[in-house]
Design an enzyme around this catalytic site. Structure first.
Site, PDB file in Angstrom:
ATOM      1  CD  GLU A   1      -3.031  -1.171   2.152  1.00 22.66           C
ATOM      2  OE1 GLU A   1      -4.175  -1.502   1.838  1.00 22.66           O
ATOM      3  OE2 GLU A   1      -2.702  -0.840   3.306  1.00 22.66           O
TER       4      GLU A   1
ATOM      5  CD  GLU B   1      -4.280  -6.339   2.281  1.00 26.28           C
ATOM      6  OE1 GLU B   1      -5.134  -5.640   2.883  1.00 26.28           O
ATOM      7  OE2 GLU B   1      -3.052  -6.247   2.478  1.00 26.28           O
TER       8      GLU B   1
END
Length: 667
Positions: A212, A290
């Site tokens: 991220e 995810e």
């Protein structure tokens, strides 16, 4: 036959159904017995290629594959349960397991590495090579995420706290100082993984560069492409040849590297998130790295859950898109010890609870949930490659043992007297825990730090001021061993003296007498932030160097700073337990024993207590807090032993008179 009674007909009908079911089951089992395993199917004829990308699909060894993956963190599951959890994943029809790799556990002190035999409290959980090999034995491929930063609701996002000893260090950047530290870590980690790659006969089919990274751009920071390029080059230098990728939940255009697969993290709007990926690289397949199956909890909140119907709907929409998927989490497990993370920016701060149940398909204790059933049905519907799967393992037995009475205690000063000299330091001014000269010069990572000033002159209403900064994260003030701060029971209190929000805070220390007393400020690190912008990662805990401590406007200098780390060896060495007193004027340690004939999984029900941590045979099973939401602590059976088990509880505010056990969690 035609004159049979109704009861007789029912018996015959049931017998016929049972017989047909048995025959049918045998045929089905026979059919599945003829199926190949995943590895047999994807390595038939030899391994010629690893995981590759086409515009709308993945290839593994030149065969189409949709990745049905689930996250299971080896460091959140007792190693004696690794195989059980992995087999439950494979039994649901999944073909891969995904895991992060926590730098802070594998290099707990700078230059000292632990991959399972380091003699540290968590060493038993850290044999990553065995975990990966076990995944392969359970017929699963591995998606590995070994980047220096992992988020994961894990303490400091998986980065070691000793990084905070470097005053100008910029984490997750191409700054040479940070890069050099990552190089040293990679030099010890990556060689362990090279031979475990798929093209070398191992399970690893993909490796993440960073996690991220685009989210750092939320505060306007420019993407540090040189940092991502360094990670790619460093992995490849050691022989990583499998597919590389990045993953982002926002600002994906700023979190990637040209030529490297980008993946998405989300809980809803799969079409929007996956379409963004296709716009960024139309020549590569889409993947949800995810898909958040649930959510995590902070203290003071309600337990987070999501509906099974909603979970199933988004999962189907991902697969229909079409895209591959990794469920985060498939099994959450537990953030044992003081290893929970936190979320925060500025004065906004929320520490995560010990349980990482996550409302996932497998519960914290590894039990099947309705989401597990939804996974089995959905994967069977969309998986085009039929391979052999195992039968689902039985769930572990849970035992509500008889309550264990508290039989001994150590008051606060007795605890401090048992802290060894190596965990004590003297300083003119206060200093944050990471800068303390403990742990071979690496500072203190976790637990509590005590700032003690003996011979402090006070009146019956002296005013203590913490000037220029706040307390990180909670401070308890004592005079001669008597607590002067309130018990913490409500979130409304964290805006007052003693917490991270209020700078230049003051406290009136009411005392029955004037004179010279010992002033103690005990500070608890609730967990370093694991997600945020660059400024978020200044996570020094305790009292920082710019802080001045004043009493009645007079600065106090000359402190003894004491680390209360509660490491297993120290907890196991405790002796001299005193008779139990109902008086609770300061934090104290309580002792109980549990006699066990056969160890079973259990839960500690801490609803009769305040705030603290529990140690089973010296192992820190985590924090509890009356503010909730979780009120139980999971104890895996392997942490118990046949015979006498020692239980120690460090309680800050309100002690119970017994340890209560349960066979289910209260989340």
């Amino acid at each position: 036959m035609f004159n049979m009674t109704l009861t007789s007909r029912i018996v015959v009908a049931v017998f016929t159904i049972v017989l047909l079911t048995a025959v049918s089951g045998s045929l089905v089992k026979g059919k599945y017995a003829q199926l190949p395993t995943l590895y047999e199917y994807y390595t038939e004829g030899g391994i010629l290629a690893g995981l590759e990308t086409l515009p709308d699909t993945f290839l593994l060894n030149n065969k189409n594959i949709t990745l049905f993956s689930g996250t299971i963190h080896y460091f959140r599951v007792h190693p004696q349960y690794w195989r059980d959890r992995l087999r439950k994943l494979r039994a649901a029809g999944f073909n891969a397991v995904e895991t992060y790799v926590p730098w802070n556990l594998h290099e707990p002190q700078q230059g000292v590495f632990d991959f399972g035999n380091g003699g540290n409290d968590m060493s038993e959980f850290l044999d990553i090579v065995t975990y990966l090999k076990t995944a392969q034995e359970e017929d699963l491929f591995v998606i590995l995420r070994p980047s220096p930063y992992i988020c994961a609701e894990w303490e400091f996002g998986g980065m070691p706290s000793w990084l905070l000893r470097y005053p100008d260090l910029v984490v997750r950047s191409s700054q040479s100082q940070f890069v050099d530290l990552v190089k040293e870590y990679n030099a010890n980690l990556i060689p362990l993984l090279v031979d475990l790659q798929f093209t070398k006969g191992g399970p690893i089919i993909a490796v993440q560069l960073e996690n991220e990274y685009g989210s750092l751009a939320g505060d306007g920071s420019e993407e540090d492409v040189a940092y991502l390029s360094f990670l790619k080059e460093d992995y490849e230098k050691y022989g990583i040849v499998e597919l590389l990728f990045t993953s982002d939940s926002s600002n994906a255009d700023k979190g990637g590297l040209p030529g490297v697969l980008q993946t998405a993290n989300f809980q809803s709007n799969p079409e929007g998130m996956l379409s963004q990926l296709k716009n960024l690289h139309p020549d590569k397949p889409a993947m949800a790295m995810e898909y958040w199956t649930g959510w995590f909890d902070h203290w003071f909140e309600s337990h987070h859950t999501t509906s099974v119907a909603g979970f199933r709907d988004v999962l189907e929409r991902i697969l229909v898109f079409p895209a591959s998927v990794n469920l985060y989490m498939f099994h959450g497990g537990t953030s044992f010890g003081f290893l929970n993370g936190a979320n925060g920016e500025g004065n906004s701060y929320g520490a995560d609870v010990t349980s990482y149940d996550y409302d996932a398909p497998l519960s914290e204790a590894g039990d099947y949930t309705d989401k597990y059933d939804a996974c089995v049905e959905t994967v069977a519907k969309y998986n085009k490659v039929l391979t052999k799967v195992p039968s689902p393992p039985e769930i572990s037995k849970k035992m509500a043992y008889n309550a264990a009475p508290i039989t001994g205690q150590l008051d606060f000063n007795q605890i401090i007297d048992k802290i060894p000299a190596k965990d004590r330091a003297n300083s003119d001014n206060v200093v944050h825990m990471e800068a303390l000269p403990v742990n071979n010069g690496n500072g203190q990572s976790y637990g509590y730090v005590l700032y003690r000033h003996a011979d402090t002159s006070v009146t019956t209403s002296s005013v203590l001021q913490v000037k220029n900064d706040a307390i990180y994260d909670m401070g308890i003030v004592m005079l001669d061993g008597e607590r002067k701060t309130e018990k913490l029971t409500s979130v409304s209190q964290v805006g007052d003296f003693g917490f991270w929000i209020l700078k230049d805070a003051t406290l009136v220390m009411n005392s029955t007498t004037s004179g010279t007393k010992t002033l103690d400020i005990l500070v608890e690190n609730w967990g370093r932030v694991n997600f945020g912008y660059r400024s978020t990662f200044d996570q020094r805990k305790g009292l920082r160097e710019n802080t001045e401590i004043l009493i009645d406007n007079n600065e106090i200098t000359g402190w003894e700073v004491i680390s209360l780390q509660f490491k297993s060896n120290w907890v196991n060495s405790l002796d001299g337990w005193q008779p139990v007193s109902s008086e609770m004027i300061a934090p104290k340690l309580l002792h109980a024993t549990l006699e066990v004939d056969t160890p079973y999984d259990t839960f500690l029900d801490m609803r009769g207590w305040g705030r603290g941590a529990v140690f089973i045979n010296g192992f820190n099973i985590g924090r509890y807090f009356s503010a909730g939401p979780s009120h139980t602590l999971y104890v895996p059976a392997p942490l118990l032993k046949t015979g006498t088990n020692d239980i120690a509880v460090f309680e800050l505010f309100t002690a119970g008179n017994e340890i209560v056990f349960a066979d289910q969690p209260y989340l």
